[in-house]
Motif scaffolding. Structure first.
Motif, short mmCIF file in Angstrom:
data_model
loop_
_atom_site.label_atom_id
_atom_site.label_comp_id
_atom_site.label_asym_id
_atom_site.label_seq_id
_atom_site.Cartn_x
_atom_site.Cartn_y
_atom_site.Cartn_z
N ARG A 64 81.93 97.00 36.85
CA ARG A 64 83.22 96.95 37.46
C ARG A 64 83.49 95.53 38.07
O ARG A 64 84.56 94.77 37.82
CB ARG A 64 83.56 97.96 38.68
CG ARG A 64 84.89 98.02 39.43
CD ARG A 64 84.98 98.94 40.50
NE ARG A 64 83.77 99.05 41.07
CZ ARG A 64 83.70 98.28 42.49
NH1 ARG A 64 84.36 97.23 42.67
NH2 ARG A 64 82.63 98.37 43.20
N VAL A 65 82.66 95.21 39.00
CA VAL A 65 82.69 93.68 39.43
C VAL A 65 82.86 92.59 38.49
O VAL A 65 83.42 91.69 38.78
CB VAL A 65 81.59 93.62 40.75
CG1 VAL A 65 81.82 92.01 41.47
CG2 VAL A 65 82.03 94.53 41.95
N ALA A 66 81.74 92.73 37.46
CA ALA A 66 81.94 91.80 36.46
C ALA A 66 83.46 91.55 35.74
O ALA A 66 83.60 90.07 35.54
CB ALA A 66 80.90 91.94 35.35
N GLY A 67 83.88 92.56 35.73
CA GLY A 67 85.28 92.67 35.07
C GLY A 67 86.08 91.95 36.22
O GLY A 67 87.21 91.31 35.75
N ALA A 68 86.03 92.31 37.49
CA ALA A 68 86.79 91.54 38.31
C ALA A 68 86.69 90.27 38.48
O ALA A 68 87.73 89.35 38.81
CB ALA A 68 86.56 92.40 39.78
N ILE A 69 85.30 89.75 38.56
CA ILE A 69 85.17 88.37 38.57
C ILE A 69 85.74 87.63 37.27
O ILE A 69 86.36 86.61 37.27
CB ILE A 69 83.43 88.02 38.42
CG1 ILE A 69 82.74 88.52 39.64
CG2 ILE A 69 83.31 86.75 38.28
CD1 ILE A 69 81.45 88.70 39.75
N ALA A 70 85.62 88.29 36.07
CA ALA A 70 86.31 87.63 34.95
C ALA A 70 87.75 87.41 34.97
O ALA A 70 88.35 86.44 34.71
CB ALA A 70 85.67 88.32 33.52
N ASP A 71 88.28 88.54 35.49
CA ASP A 71 89.70 88.44 35.75
C ASP A 71 90.41 87.66 36.93
O ASP A 71 91.47 87.70 37.29
CB ASP A 71 90.57 89.62 35.40
CG ASP A 71 90.25 90.99 36.44
OD1 ASP A 71 90.04 90.58 37.50
OD2 ASP A 71 90.47 91.92 36.10
N GLY A 72 89.49 87.31 37.96
CA GLY A 72 89.73 86.57 38.95
C GLY A 72 90.16 87.60 40.25
O GLY A 72 90.89 86.95 41.30
N THR A 73 90.17 88.93 40.13
CA THR A 73 90.44 89.60 41.36
C THR A 73 89.34 90.11 42.17
O THR A 73 89.52 90.65 43.01
CB THR A 73 91.06 90.96 40.63
OG1 THR A 73 90.07 91.66 39.79
CG2 THR A 73 92.18 90.44 39.84
N ALA A 74 88.21 89.64 42.02
CA ALA A 74 86.92 89.85 42.76
C ALA A 74 87.11 89.21 44.05
O ALA A 74 87.56 88.28 44.26
CB ALA A 74 85.74 89.42 42.08
N GLU A 75 86.58 89.93 45.04
CA GLU A 75 86.43 89.38 46.44
C GLU A 75 85.23 88.50 46.67
O GLU A 75 84.28 88.76 46.72
CB GLU A 75 86.30 90.49 47.61
CG GLU A 75 86.39 89.83 48.98
CD GLU A 75 87.65 89.73 49.51
OE1 GLU A 75 87.82 88.67 50.37
OE2 GLU A 75 88.70 90.31 48.93
N LEU A 76 85.65 86.96 46.41
CA LEU A 76 84.72 85.83 46.41
C LEU A 76 85.02 84.69 47.40
O LEU A 76 86.15 84.54 47.61
CB LEU A 76 84.45 85.35 45.05
CG LEU A 76 84.24 86.37 43.87
CD1 LEU A 76 84.04 85.59 42.55
CD2 LEU A 76 82.65 87.01 44.18
N GLN A 77 84.01 84.23 48.08
CA GLN A 77 84.10 82.94 48.78
C GLN A 77 83.88 81.86 47.65
O GLN A 77 83.05 82.16 46.77
CB GLN A 77 82.85 82.81 49.68
CG GLN A 77 83.01 83.95 50.98
CD GLN A 77 84.27 83.48 51.68
OE1 GLN A 77 84.83 82.61 51.68
NE2 GLN A 77 85.12 84.75 51.84
#
Length: 136
Positions: A64-77
């Motif tokens: 799930r987070v891999a997909g969020a990272i790919a589409d730019g919606t993951a919570e990241l610093q």
């Protein structure tokens, strides 16, 4: 009604998570997992050298987070990623901070090696001149 059987989950290691999230720094995997609600478990083992601890991560959450990272919606610093200007600045700073240690390690190897080479050259040169049988 029968009790539901517990779900068997093949937890992922940090190395597997690093492959699933290639744009995340290896040192920031736990922070990324915590910020994005990835279920994890901490395993502990005792050995001769003391206690070892490592995290294992839930595969569905990692996907799930891999997909969020790919589409730019993951919570990241920004510095958690390895492809941002902040990450490049951090890399340069870490290289600069680690340079004295790298130079020290190189000297630690080079100086004894140079002493050994000089000793071998001197002992090889002295062995030929001390024997009168070489003077014909």
């Amino acid at each position: 009604m029968a009790a539901a059987e517990p779900e068997h989950v093949a937890w992922l290691t940090e190395r597997q998570v690093a492959r699933a999230w290639p744009t995340i720094r290896a040192t920031c995997l736990n922070a990324t997992a915590n910020a994005n609600g990835v279920r994890n478990t901490l395993l502990t083992a005792n050995s001769t050298w003391g206690e070892s601890k490592w995290s294992m991560f839930h595969p569905e959450d990692v996907a799930r987070v891999a997909g969020a990272i790919a589409d730019g919606t993951a919570e990241l610093q920004p510095h958690w990623r390895n492809d941002t200007p902040e990450a490049k600045l951090l890399d340069r700073r870490l290289r600069r901070e680690n340079l004295p240690g790298a130079i020290g390690c190189a000297l630690l190897i080079a100086i004894p090696l140079a002493v050994i080479v000089i000793f071998l050259v001197l002992s090889w040169n002295d062995s030929g001149s001390s024997s009168p049988s070489y003077w014909h």
